[in-house]
Write a protein that holds these residues in place. Structure first.
Motif, PDB file in Angstrom:
ATOM      1  N   HIS A  95       0.800  -1.221   0.000  1.00 22.98           N
ATOM      2  CA  HIS A  95       0.000   0.000   0.000  1.00 22.98           C
ATOM      3  C   HIS A  95       0.833   1.272   0.000  1.00 22.98           C
ATOM      4  CE1 HIS A  95      -3.637  -2.221   0.323  1.00 22.98           C
ATOM      5  NE2 HIS A  95      -3.242  -2.830   1.424  1.00 22.98           N
ATOM      6  N   LEU A  96       2.162   1.100  -0.008  1.00 18.29           N
ATOM      7  CA  LEU A  96       3.019   2.281   0.093  1.00 18.29           C
ATOM      8  C   LEU A  96       2.808   3.287  -1.052  1.00 18.29           C
ATOM      9  CD1 LEU A  96       4.820   3.091   2.370  1.00 18.29           C
ATOM     10  CD2 LEU A  96       6.791   2.368   1.038  1.00 18.29           C
ATOM     11  N   PRO A  97       2.748   2.817  -2.310  1.00 16.53           N
ATOM     12  CA  PRO A  97       2.561   3.795  -3.397  1.00 16.53           C
ATOM     13  C   PRO A  97       1.281   4.614  -3.223  1.00 16.53           C
ATOM     14  CG  PRO A  97       3.116   1.633  -4.293  1.00 16.53           C
ATOM     15  CD  PRO A  97       2.924   1.450  -2.836  1.00 16.53           C
ATOM     16  N   LEU A  98       0.181   3.930  -2.908  1.00 20.23           N
ATOM     17  CA  LEU A  98      -1.077   4.645  -2.720  1.00 20.23           C
ATOM     18  C   LEU A  98      -0.973   5.614  -1.547  1.00 20.23           C
ATOM     19  CD1 LEU A  98      -4.105   4.991  -3.422  1.00 20.23           C
ATOM     20  CD2 LEU A  98      -4.587   3.286  -1.681  1.00 20.23           C
ATOM     21  N   SER A  99      -0.320   5.138  -0.471  1.00 16.66           N
ATOM     22  CA  SER A  99      -0.265   5.984   0.719  1.00 16.66           C
ATOM     23  C   SER A  99       0.543   7.247   0.450  1.00 16.66           C
ATOM     24  CB  SER A  99       0.313   5.206   1.893  1.00 16.66           C
ATOM     25  OG  SER A  99       1.667   4.956   1.685  1.00 16.66           O
ATOM     26  N   LEU A 100       1.544   7.150  -0.430  1.00 16.91           N
ATOM     27  CA  LEU A 100       2.317   8.350  -0.755  1.00 16.91           C
ATOM     28  C   LEU A 100       1.438   9.348  -1.507  1.00 16.91           C
ATOM     29  CD1 LEU A 100       5.780   6.864  -1.786  1.00 16.91           C
ATOM     30  CD2 LEU A 100       5.115   7.941   0.369  1.00 16.91           C
ATOM     31  N   GLU A 148      -7.568  -0.622   0.538  1.00 15.60           N
ATOM     32  CA  GLU A 148      -7.209   0.685  -0.038  1.00 15.60           C
ATOM     33  C   GLU A 148      -8.120   1.783   0.523  1.00 15.60           C
ATOM     34  OE1 GLU A 148      -7.723  -2.024  -1.806  1.00 15.60           O
ATOM     35  OE2 GLU A 148      -5.847  -2.434  -2.869  1.00 15.60           O
ATOM     36  N   GLY A 149      -9.387   1.423   0.753  1.00 18.79           N
ATOM     37  CA  GLY A 149     -10.339   2.392   1.268  1.00 18.79           C
ATOM     38  C   GLY A 149     -10.062   2.766   2.716  1.00 18.79           C
ATOM     39  N   LEU A 150      -9.184   2.013   3.336  1.00 17.24           N
ATOM     40  CA  LEU A 150      -8.799   2.306   4.716  1.00 17.24           C
ATOM     41  C   LEU A 150      -7.499   3.097   4.712  1.00 17.24           C
ATOM     42  CD1 LEU A 150      -9.824   1.408   7.516  1.00 17.24           C
ATOM     43  CD2 LEU A 150      -8.183  -0.439   7.408  1.00 17.24           C
ATOM     44  N   VAL A 151      -6.598   2.663   3.818  1.00 21.57           N
ATOM     45  CA  VAL A 151      -5.286   3.301   3.733  1.00 21.57           C
ATOM     46  C   VAL A 151      -5.419   4.762   3.336  1.00 21.57           C
ATOM     47  CG1 VAL A 151      -3.144   3.320   2.400  1.00 21.57           C
ATOM     48  CG2 VAL A 151      -4.085   1.153   3.200  1.00 21.57           C
ATOM     49  N   ALA A 152      -6.246   5.026   2.316  1.00 18.55           N
ATOM     50  CA  ALA A 152      -6.315   6.377   1.765  1.00 18.55           C
ATOM     51  C   ALA A 152      -6.745   7.427   2.800  1.00 18.55           C
ATOM     52  CB  ALA A 152      -7.241   6.392   0.551  1.00 18.55           C
TER      53      ALA A 152
END
Lengths: 170, 505
Positions: free
Chosen positions: B245-250, B295-299
């Motif tokens: 999830h690192l790319p999305l989190s960035l 992803e819906g949690l990470v974002a």
């Protein structure tokens, strides 16, 4: 934009009160310096009060047009618990200085926990006492917040404990 | 550089370190209890720190803020009740995850991602704030005026359902802020001959009233609802999950920082926008969004914590709050004799680095406390509200009293509490009110400076705005935000939609 097309009990009256307050504020703001200059002390308050008045009026009109929602004022808007707590808070504020922080808080907590938690006096008193001790230690002793002493000779008691501790340390 | 060394002061001074830890801990748990918002915690606790030195007070505030923004995610995941507005988007996928028995994983992931987001936010703050404040030195009074109006409009229009109500609330706050002696001419404004009002309405009274008492009274409306118990299993996420999830989190962290840095927008909007972004860029989610997509949690979790660092940028460099919590912190800084604005970075760069250091530390504590202490957590969240609310009310009174040792403040606080209660019940937002109180003086003074320097002529002021690129951009932004909230815009949009539909074969 405005999703709710129904109005809660008392909502229209509230909007009208806000509009009335805004109008008084506008009149008061005019009284500061009138239309003397754009940079006068009263110009900003007047502009702000005018925005308040216009928006409150439009809200009031919109609310009056909306269909009333069901439910009474008491249960829908001000449930008995909220009213009771607001009243208790007022009493608490009035008694805080003459009685002092500790007794007032103890009485306030006990009564409100009895009412809200629906527990007996002893249980509510116990919970209140324990929480009050914790709050007192955190805020009065650690955060050193000054609270009204009232009828409790707090300083003497604290000094007594300090002496005791000092005596014990020797 | 000497000032930079202040970054480490909260790290090496044990008292300060402990205060950051306590603040973060308290923030997490207060944020996690549904109904107790981070704004409420900050506003009540801040009133107790006014007799302190600046540094310890700041440490506590920073900790509560950081912890509180994160803490809201807990109840969003476990109970589907966002503990804070910034966790609304977290509930969308967090709660379905918990329903599938993955509450532990969800909490672990949201904690780590909040940490990543927080880290990026602080990093941007450290790099951008000095540059912004240098740029801000060139700001004209009219730019401050426009910027403050922009912030107030954004809060008013985005936080509530109705622009009118937002406008009213913002204006009400501005009006409350004008009460007292005029700072420029010492003329009385709205004092009604009462000497106690010369110094103005205590900002603390408004704040505790609206965020403490009003909120607690609102909570009394559902005092009987009991929290649901949830079993929590594994909590520390795997390295693989983090890397995935690192790319999305960035990406979502960048969204968070930018939204947080805009005056008037904070973590709640950042989280929703990040969620939306994740939905668009995640082509093939393992689980559909809304059904428990990681992803819906990470974002939203990265974005809302990144927004904390972002929100400090306009707060420190311009003196303009990003949201209600930063508004309260600005008020607290004023009381401590500090003046947030571009001069703060020049006069007291140490203060800036100190705050950044404390934020960084709070972020680390958030990670530690977030991944441990699940048992205590469930106990605290289960504490009956019937006991918590009377204590909050009591602390509100004592807090309002403690600032000036005056009962006048307490009565004002109660008055604003009742007003705030009715405002909340009838759908008026109290956030714009507090922002208005804080921004009132800034807008008033800059308006007068701007108009005096333009010889009392609106025409010259407009000419000045039109010829300065910065002022023009700000002015257009104000116009655009205002216009897009009006019914005309809705009509134009509806027409355009109808046209495009009709145009399609």
């Amino acid at each position: 934009m405005n999703r709710d097309h129904t109005r809660k009990p008392g909502e229209a009256i509230f909007a009208l009160i806000l509009a009335a307050i805004s109008l008084v504020a506008l009149w008061q703001a005019y009284g500061i310096s009138g239309f003397e200059a754009l940079s006068a002390p009263g110009s900003f308050p007047m502009a702000v009060a005018a925005i308040m008045f216009v928006s409150a009026l439009m809200i009031a009109i919109k609310t009056l047009r909306a269909a009333p929602a069901g439910g009474g004022f008491i249960y829908g808007v001000v449930p008995p618990f909220a009213a009771l707590m607001a009243f208790l808070l007022l009493l608490y504020a009035v008694a805080l200085v003459p009685l002092g922080f500790l007794p007032t808080s103890l009485i306030f907590l006990t009564i409100s926990i009895m009412a809200l938690h629906k527990r007996g006096f002893v249980r509510a008193f116990g919970i209140s006492l324990v929480s009050l001790v914790v709050i007192y230690i955190v805020f009065r002793l650690v955060f050193t917040v000054l609270m009204p002493e009232g009828i409790v000779p707090e300083r003497e008691i604290l000094a007594f404990f300090r002496n005791l501790m000092a005596g014990g340390a020797e | 550089m000497d000032a930079l060394s202040y970054f480490f002061i909260p790290w090496i001074n044990l008292d300060l370190l402990a205060l950051v830890a306590i603040g973060t801990f308290a923030g997490i748990y207060v944020g996690a209890i549904p109904g107790l918002s981070v704004t409420m915690a900050v506003s009540i606790l801040i009133s107790f720190t006014f007799s302190w030195e600046v540094y310890p007070a700041l440490c506590l505030m920073v900790g509560i803020y950081m912890g509180g923004v994160y803490g809201g995610s807990r109840t969003a995941i476990l109970l589907n009740i966002p503990g804070a507005p910034s966790a609304i988007a977290t509930a969308l996928d967090g709660y379905p995850l918990a329903q599938q028995g993955k509450a532990g994983e969800a909490i672990g992931l949201s904690t780590t991602m909040s940490f990543v987001g927080g880290l990026i936010g602080i990093g941007v703050l450290a790099v951008a704030a000095p540059a912004v404040s240098e740029f801000a030195l060139k700001f004209q009074p009219r730019d401050y005026l426009l910027l403050a109006v922009l912030g107030l409009l954004l809060v008013g229009s985005l936080s509530g359902e109705s622009l009118l109500k937002g406008l009213f609330c913002g204006a009400l706050g501005l009006l409350i802020g004008t009460v007292g002696l005029d700072p420029l001419t010492a003329q009385e404004r709205f004092t009604f001959g009462v000497v106690e009002l010369w110094g103005g309405v205590s900002f603390i009274a408004v704040m505790i009233g609206m965020f403490g008492v009003a909120e607690a009274l609102i909570q009394l409306r559902h005092v009987d609802t009991t929290p649901v118990k949830q079993k929590i299993s594994r909590i520390v996420p795997t390295w693989g999950a983090i890397r995935k999830h690192l790319p999305l989190s960035l990406q979502t962290s960048s969204i968070g920082v930018i939204i947080g840095a805009l005056p008037g927008t904070g973590g709640d909007i950042a989280a929703l926008m990040a969620y939306d972004h994740a939905k668009r860029v995640t082509k093939n989610p393992k689980v559909p969004f809304g059904k428990g997509a990681e992803e819906g949690l990470v974002a939203p979790e990265t974005a809302n914590n990144a927004a904390v660092g972002g929100a400090f940028i306009p707060m420190i460099t311009l003196g303009i709050p990003g949201d209600a919590v930063t508004a309260i912190i600005i008020g607290a800084l004023f009381i401590h004799g500090l003046n947030p604005g571009p001069m703060l970075m020049i006069d007291k760069p140490d203060m800036f680095w100190f705050i950044t250091g404390a934020l960084f530390l709070a972020n680390i504590f958030m990670l530690i406390f977030g991944l441990t202490g699940i048992r205590i957590f469930t106990k605290i969240v289960e504490a009956p509200r019937a006991v918590l609310i009377p204590m909050i009310l009591m602390l509100s009174i004592v807090g309002a009293y403690a600032v000036n040792n005056s009962l006048t403040d307490v009565y004002f606080m109660l008055g604003f509490g009742v007003l705030g209660y009715f405002m909340k019940v009838y759908g008026y937002q109290v956030g714009p009110v507090i922002l208005g109180v804080i921004l009132s003086r800034l807008i008033d003074e800059n308006w007068r400076r701007a108009i005096i320097s333009d010889q009392e002529s609106l025409g010259l002021l407009m000419k000045g705005i039109a010829t300065s690129p910065l002022s023009l951009v700000l002015f257009l932004a104000v116009l655009m935000i205002f216009f897009t909230q009006t019914p005309f815009w809705a009509r134009i949009k509806a027409k355009a939609k109808a046209k495009s539909k009709a145009g399609k074969p």
